[in-house]
Scaffold this motif. Structure first.
Motif, PDB file in Angstrom:
ATOM      1  N   MET A 198     -42.265  -2.651   0.185  1.00 60.46           N
ATOM      2  CA  MET A 198     -42.941  -1.539  -0.476  1.00 60.46           C
ATOM      3  C   MET A 198     -41.920  -0.488  -0.910  1.00 60.46           C
ATOM      4  N   LYS A 199     -41.022  -0.891  -1.785  1.00 60.54           N
ATOM      5  CA  LYS A 199     -39.914  -0.024  -2.177  1.00 60.54           C
ATOM      6  C   LYS A 199     -40.223   0.827  -3.402  1.00 60.54           C
ATOM      7  N   VAL A 200     -41.095   0.354  -4.286  1.00 61.41           N
ATOM      8  CA  VAL A 200     -41.432   1.125  -5.484  1.00 61.41           C
ATOM      9  C   VAL A 200     -42.939   1.294  -5.536  1.00 61.41           C
ATOM     10  N   ILE A 201     -43.380   2.541  -5.600  1.00 60.36           N
ATOM     11  CA  ILE A 201     -44.780   2.890  -5.405  1.00 60.36           C
ATOM     12  C   ILE A 201     -45.241   3.747  -6.568  1.00 60.36           C
ATOM     13  N   LEU A 202     -46.388   3.413  -7.118  1.00 61.44           N
ATOM     14  CA  LEU A 202     -46.964   4.163  -8.235  1.00 61.44           C
ATOM     15  C   LEU A 202     -48.215   4.886  -7.754  1.00 61.44           C
ATOM     16  N   VAL A 204     -46.125   6.087   2.904  1.00 61.92           N
ATOM     17  CA  VAL A 204     -45.608   4.736   2.681  1.00 61.92           C
ATOM     18  C   VAL A 204     -44.126   4.786   2.332  1.00 61.92           C
ATOM     19  N   ALA A 205     -43.754   5.744   1.481  1.00 60.09           N
ATOM     20  CA  ALA A 205     -42.348   5.870   1.077  1.00 60.09           C
ATOM     21  C   ALA A 205     -41.459   6.198   2.269  1.00 60.09           C
ATOM     22  N   ARG A 206     -41.918   7.065   3.156  1.00 62.73           N
ATOM     23  CA  ARG A 206     -41.126   7.383   4.344  1.00 62.73           C
ATOM     24  C   ARG A 206     -40.973   6.159   5.242  1.00 62.73           C
ATOM     25  N   ARG A 207     -42.040   5.401   5.391  1.00 60.35           N
ATOM     26  CA  ARG A 207     -42.009   4.262   6.313  1.00 60.35           C
ATOM     27  C   ARG A 207     -41.065   3.169   5.835  1.00 60.35           C
TER      28      ARG A 207
END
Length: 303
Positions: free
Chosen positions: A1-5, A24-27
């Protein structure tokens, strides 16, 4: 989950989706891209000065909405301690940006360079509506959206991300959730290919969880893989997984799934989306429709 929109929208629930994206980005040390979700204005087909004035006003409203959405995203990301990072220049290849020799590939995520921690960026795309969200989402690992509600997000926004992105979606409930959500995951296994695909997409969440419970009705799956087989699949990857059977076909009831997830203390639900047709669910109801209407925990879905 490295790139999230994640789209920023003009309703109160949008804050919850932005905060979940930050979590999610922090995790996973991921990068978030935000934009203002807007419906394109009506096309003015006349030379009527009044019509031109109306369109000019509509364009001004859209610009104002984009600025408000950008301020919202900036405030939430600042509060969540996710730093801002400029969007990469996609007009030039990685080789040109990095000065690499011709033919040599450079590493990075979505042109952003090596990922060392969470970050977010703002895409100032104008008139970016549901169609943009679905198509653009194909370049991302995950799209975060709000649970549809009459006074909030539209079901068409969710379904565009679900059906057109080719990837999974994470649905934020209409409330603020704990930053540690995903410690106890319920997997609603009904034997469908959609749910199998959802499990595959959710591997990072499953491996990071403290407890995973597969909910299944092993007596009603016929030749489809049983819940025990799905438990074995996850256990082989080191996932701390259990199996809980639901009698009487309850696995096909969204209300039963949500009740079982609540009893387990689950803070994330995995469910294949629309394993029955959308038309059938509109007429007769279905687990996906019921979950989208009532879920108070984050839901991870794929089709």
């Amino acid at each position: 989950m490295k790139v999230i929109l994640v789209p920023a929208e003009g309703h109160d629930d949008s804050e919850h989706a932005l905060r979940m994206a930050a979590g999610v980005a922090r995790r996973f040390a991921g990068r978030i891209e935000c934009f203002a979700l807007q419906m394109p204005p009506l096309v003015n087909l006349t030379w009527d000065p009044a019509g031109v004035a109306i369109m000019s006003g509509a364009d001004l409203d859209h610009r104002r909405t984009r600025e408000e959405a950008k301020r919202l995203a900036a405030r939430i990301m600042s509060e969540e301690e996710v730093p801002l990072e400029p969007l990469p220049d996609e007009s030039a290849g990685d080789d040109a940006r990095e000065g690499a020799p011709s033919g040599m590939m450079t590493t990075g995520v979505a042109g952003m360079g090596a990922v060392s921690g969470p970050a977010w960026s703002w895409n100032d795309k104008t008139m970016a509506g549901d169609a943009f969200l679905g198509a653009y989402g194909r370049a991302f690992d995950l799209t975060v959206v709000c649970r549809p509600r009459p006074d909030g997000a539209s079901i068409t926004t969710l379904e565009s991300a679900l059906f057109e992105s080719g990837g999974p979606i994470l649905i934020a409930p209409p409330r603020r959730v704990e930053k540690t959500f995903g410690e106890t995951i319920a997997v609603a296994w009904n034997g469908s290919s959609e749910t199998a695909r959802t499990i595959a997409f959710a591997r990072p969440f499953l491996r990071a969880a403290k407890r995973v419970v597969v909910l299944a009705d092993d007596g009603g799956l016929n030749d489809q893989p049983s819940g025990a087989m799905i438990r074995r699949r996850l256990a082989a990857s080191g996932v701390p997984v259990e199996l809980r059977t639901i009698a009487g076909g309850g696995i096909r009831s969204g209300e039963t799934i949500l009740k079982e997830a609540a009893a387990l203390g689950a803070d994330l639900l995995l469910k294949g989306a629309y394993t029955q047709s959308r038309l059938r669910q509109m007429i007769f109801g279905g687990a996906t429709s019921q979950i989208l209407a009532k879920a108070e925990i984050p839901v991870f879905m794929a089709h």
